[in-house]
Design a protein around this motif. Structure first.
Motif, PDB file in Angstrom:
ATOM      1  N   LYS A  73      19.277  51.091  56.275  1.00  0.00           N
ATOM      2  CA  LYS A  73      19.465  49.745  56.438  1.00  0.00           C
ATOM      3  C   LYS A  73      19.039  49.609  58.168  1.00  0.00           C
ATOM      4  O   LYS A  73      18.215  48.733  58.504  1.00  0.00           O
ATOM      5  N   VAL A  74      19.466  50.492  59.009  1.00  0.00           N
ATOM      6  CA  VAL A  74      19.397  50.648  60.248  1.00  0.00           C
ATOM      7  C   VAL A  74      17.878  50.596  60.437  1.00  0.00           C
ATOM      8  O   VAL A  74      17.060  50.130  61.389  1.00  0.00           O
ATOM      9  N   GLU A  75      17.043  51.787  60.134  1.00  0.00           N
ATOM     10  CA  GLU A  75      15.715  51.754  59.995  1.00  0.00           C
ATOM     11  C   GLU A  75      14.922  50.738  59.762  1.00  0.00           C
ATOM     12  O   GLU A  75      14.172  50.363  60.398  1.00  0.00           O
ATOM     13  N   LEU A  76      15.247  50.174  58.633  1.00  0.00           N
ATOM     14  CA  LEU A  76      14.461  49.083  58.292  1.00  0.00           C
ATOM     15  C   LEU A  76      14.778  47.723  58.987  1.00  0.00           C
ATOM     16  O   LEU A  76      13.616  47.127  59.220  1.00  0.00           O
ATOM     17  N   GLU A  77      15.895  47.524  59.464  1.00  0.00           N
ATOM     18  CA  GLU A  77      16.154  46.535  60.447  1.00  0.00           C
ATOM     19  C   GLU A  77      15.547  46.522  61.434  1.00  0.00           C
ATOM     20  O   GLU A  77      14.866  45.568  62.248  1.00  0.00           O
ATOM     21  N   VAL A  94      17.269  45.682  47.679  1.00  0.00           N
ATOM     22  CA  VAL A  94      16.572  45.451  48.605  1.00  0.00           C
ATOM     23  C   VAL A  94      16.918  44.063  49.310  1.00  0.00           C
ATOM     24  O   VAL A  94      17.236  44.101  50.604  1.00  0.00           O
ATOM     25  N   ALA A  95      16.758  43.139  48.744  1.00  0.00           N
ATOM     26  CA  ALA A  95      16.906  41.806  49.043  1.00  0.00           C
ATOM     27  C   ALA A  95      18.695  41.787  49.476  1.00  0.00           C
ATOM     28  O   ALA A  95      18.863  41.085  50.428  1.00  0.00           O
ATOM     29  N   LYS A  96      19.390  42.593  48.786  1.00  0.00           N
ATOM     30  CA  LYS A  96      20.963  42.509  49.313  1.00  0.00           C
ATOM     31  C   LYS A  96      20.893  43.114  50.652  1.00  0.00           C
ATOM     32  O   LYS A  96      21.682  42.490  51.684  1.00  0.00           O
ATOM     33  N   MET A 101      21.017  41.642  57.091  1.00  0.00           N
ATOM     34  CA  MET A 101      20.828  41.961  58.525  1.00  0.00           C
ATOM     35  C   MET A 101      20.868  40.688  59.393  1.00  0.00           C
ATOM     36  O   MET A 101      21.138  39.662  59.021  1.00  0.00           O
ATOM     37  N   SER A 102      20.629  41.063  60.625  1.00  0.00           N
ATOM     38  CA  SER A 102      21.364  40.174  61.680  1.00  0.00           C
ATOM     39  C   SER A 102      20.435  38.860  61.787  1.00  0.00           C
ATOM     40  O   SER A 102      20.944  37.981  62.648  1.00  0.00           O
ATOM     41  N   PHE A 103      19.031  39.085  61.629  1.00  0.00           N
ATOM     42  CA  PHE A 103      18.251  38.071  62.023  1.00  0.00           C
ATOM     43  C   PHE A 103      18.434  36.801  61.189  1.00  0.00           C
ATOM     44  O   PHE A 103      18.966  36.887  60.053  1.00  0.00           O
ATOM     45  N   GLN A 104      18.237  35.549  61.561  1.00  0.00           N
ATOM     46  CA  GLN A 104      18.377  34.351  61.280  1.00  0.00           C
ATOM     47  C   GLN A 104      17.318  34.005  59.908  1.00  0.00           C
ATOM     48  O   GLN A 104      16.179  34.381  60.294  1.00  0.00           O
ATOM     49  N   LYS A 257      13.101  33.920  54.082  1.00  0.00           N
ATOM     50  CA  LYS A 257      11.944  33.291  55.229  1.00  0.00           C
ATOM     51  C   LYS A 257      12.957  33.307  56.525  1.00  0.00           C
ATOM     52  O   LYS A 257      13.987  33.071  56.811  1.00  0.00           O
ATOM     53  N   ARG A 258      11.882  33.672  57.491  1.00  0.00           N
ATOM     54  CA  ARG A 258      12.504  33.801  58.782  1.00  0.00           C
ATOM     55  C   ARG A 258      12.457  32.647  59.385  1.00  0.00           C
ATOM     56  O   ARG A 258      11.742  31.877  59.356  1.00  0.00           O
ATOM     57  N   LYS A 259      13.547  32.190  60.174  1.00  0.00           N
ATOM     58  CA  LYS A 259      13.389  30.945  60.912  1.00  0.00           C
ATOM     59  C   LYS A 259      12.349  31.059  61.951  1.00  0.00           C
ATOM     60  O   LYS A 259      12.329  31.952  62.486  1.00  0.00           O
ATOM     61  N   LEU A 260      12.075  30.104  62.329  1.00  0.00           N
ATOM     62  CA  LEU A 260      10.976  29.803  63.279  1.00  0.00           C
ATOM     63  C   LEU A 260      10.959  30.356  64.640  1.00  0.00           C
ATOM     64  O   LEU A 260      10.294  31.186  65.114  1.00  0.00           O
ATOM     65  N   ASN A 261      12.552  30.267  65.076  1.00  0.00           N
ATOM     66  CA  ASN A 261      12.570  30.481  66.553  1.00  0.00           C
ATOM     67  C   ASN A 261      12.812  32.241  66.711  1.00  0.00           C
ATOM     68  O   ASN A 261      13.114  32.696  67.462  1.00  0.00           O
TER      69      ASN A 261
END
Length: 263
Positions: A73-77, A94-96, A101-104, A257-261
């Motif tokens: 997880k650490v390396e993937l993030e 994988v989705a789990k 992970m910390s990103f929005q 989906k990643r938030k735009l910001n």
């Protein structure tokens, strides 16, 4: 150990270990479409995880069966934080891991993956007015025209041509008064399994049982060879058909989906 940037083609064998989950990765590589970049976790002779970034910003991830992705997880993030992606299509564990992970992010349900064991396949043997035949390359222009009326996107003519010529898959069509009205295909057939793809019926011929009959005829020789069948679908009415045939849900693709910001 970190992820290493590699040629996407070098990870084909990893993706091919699970065609049901990695169909679109294998399709892209077989169709000779280029990825923006790809990354490998694990040794070059035995990769564990492959991360593929499309030019559209979509990430696809292949994991060696039996490996728990939480272990990296650490390396993937770290990798996902370093590349410009807009959406990740991931299944199961994988989705789990990515969800934690910390990103929005915003998460949607995508396609469902189903499996049918040989002894679970249910045949209805319903008679109808269609004439069925195995399709050849010469029939593909008709298949393309049918798919245009049903799908927003589908396999290219050249891809289907190569598949039929190589024997990697087969196609069956149902005709009404000489017109192709329903199609079902396989891809990535092995000695133990086959992936069902491209199931479609013209709208005016739907709800008559034609699609089911087409699938039954296509699958009968596969079942006779003791092959397990796999497929992906996202339409609820398709799920009902596959369930009636004996398919059972084994996984779900999530669209992260990643938030735009965050991009």
């Amino acid at each position: 150990m970190d992820f290493v940037k590699v040629a996407a083609e070098s990870l084909y064998e990893l993706a091919a270990l699970d065609y049901a989950k990695n169909y679109f990765i294998c399709y892209t590589l077989n169709n000779q479409q280029a990825y923006e970049c790809a990354y490998r976790f694990g040794g070059s002779d035995d990769p564990i995880i492959g991360v593929f970034l499309r030019k559209t910003g979509i990430v696809q991830i292949a994991v060696k069966p039996g490996y728990t992705p939480d272990k990296c997880k650490v390396e993937l993030e770290k990798l996902l934080s370093s590349i410009a992606w807009k959406q990740i299509n991931a299944s199961g564990e994988v989705a789990k891991v990515i969800k934690s992970m910390s990103f929005q992010k915003i998460i949607y349900k995508g396609a469902i993956i189903s499996k049918c064991l040989p002894d679970h396949f249910k045949v209805e043997n319903k008679q109808n007015k269609l004439i069925f035949k195995m399709l050849t390359v010469d029939d593909l222009p008709e298949v393309v025209e049918l798919y245009k009326t049903v799908f927003k996107g589908f396999a290219t003519y050249q891809y289907m041509k190569e598949k039929l010529e190589s024997g990697r898959g087969r196609a069956l069509g149902g005709y009404y008064k000489g017109m192709l009205v329903t199609v079902a295909q396989t891809d990535y057939e092995t000695c133990n399994s086959a992936l069902i793809v491209g199931v479609a019926t013209l709208s005016e011929f739907q709800k008559k049982g034609y699609g089911r009959t087409c699938l039954e005829i296509l699958c009968k020789p596969l079942i006779k060879q003791e092959k397990s069948l796999y497929l992906q679908y996202d339409a609820p009415h398709a799920g009902k058909l596959y369930s009636d045939l004996g398919f059972q849900i084994i996984d779900n693709i999530l669209l992260i989906k990643r938030k735009l910001n965050e991009v």
